[in-house]
Design a protein around this motif. Structure first.
Motif: not given
Length: 195
Positions: A109-110, A121-123, A153-154, A173-174
């Protein structure tokens, strides 16, 4: 069984489409040096069985269910992959117990680069949320990582320079998918409590 300590970054050299599977050929000079037919090698955290071996390469058959459940179906020739041989009774368990049985995929995600490390950051899909705890272990693309922050949720992992240099998380990457495997011990405890 694996430890989640990636031995080398390999690359996909061939993908042979079959009706309900693919034959995946990967260059990995370290992991293929002593690979025998039938040995297990984790490719981005997926336990695959060596079906043939060449000079610095190995080939594995990947069935449709694995392609559908993991990010291996999105691989193309030239893609880099994390590689680890199955551990032996003499192996140091530097990461945590990893089966190579991917539970699901998540999406990056980021990414926040720092001076000495990156925060990623990962879902966190619903089906494995209950197994993930703050400062616990999770396997991301075959890499044993510690959950640095847990959100609804992450989750966030902190990647040191060694991890950035030696694994696919150094350049993903995101929007990129990653394979996720929750800690097997949490799953066993849940099952025992249910009984």
């Amino acid at each position: 069984m694996f430890t989640g300590i990636v031995e080398e970054l390999g690359s996909v050299t061939a993908i042979e489409e079959q009706s309900d599977a693919v034959r995946l050929t990967v260059e990995g000079r370290v992991v293929s040096t002593d690979a025998a037919l039938g040995d297990s090698i984790a490719v981005n955290g997926c336990c695959l069985t060596v079906s043939t071996r060449g000079d610095g390469t190995f080939t594995a058959d990947v069935m449709k269910m694995t392609l559908d459940k993991t990010s291996l179906g999105a691989l193309a020739v030239g893609h880099r992959v994390n590689l680890e041989r199955a551990c032996t009774p003499q192996t140091r368990l530097g990461g945590h117990i990893v089966q190579g049985h991917v539970d699901t995929t998540g999406t990056i995600l980021d990414r926040s680069p720092g001076e000495h490390w990156d925060l990623v950051e990962i879902a966190l899909p619903e089906q494995i949320r209950r197994y993930v705890v703050l400062h616990g272990s999770i396997t991301v693309d075959g890499i044993s990582l510690t959950v640095a922050e847990l959100r609804d949720e992450s989750f966030v992992v902190s990647l040191i320079p060694e991890t950035l240099a030696r694994t696919t998380l150094g350049f993903k990457q995101p929007g990129d998918p990653v394979n996720l495997e929750a800690d097997i011990i949490a799953k066993h405890v849940e099952r025992l409590i249910q009984k």
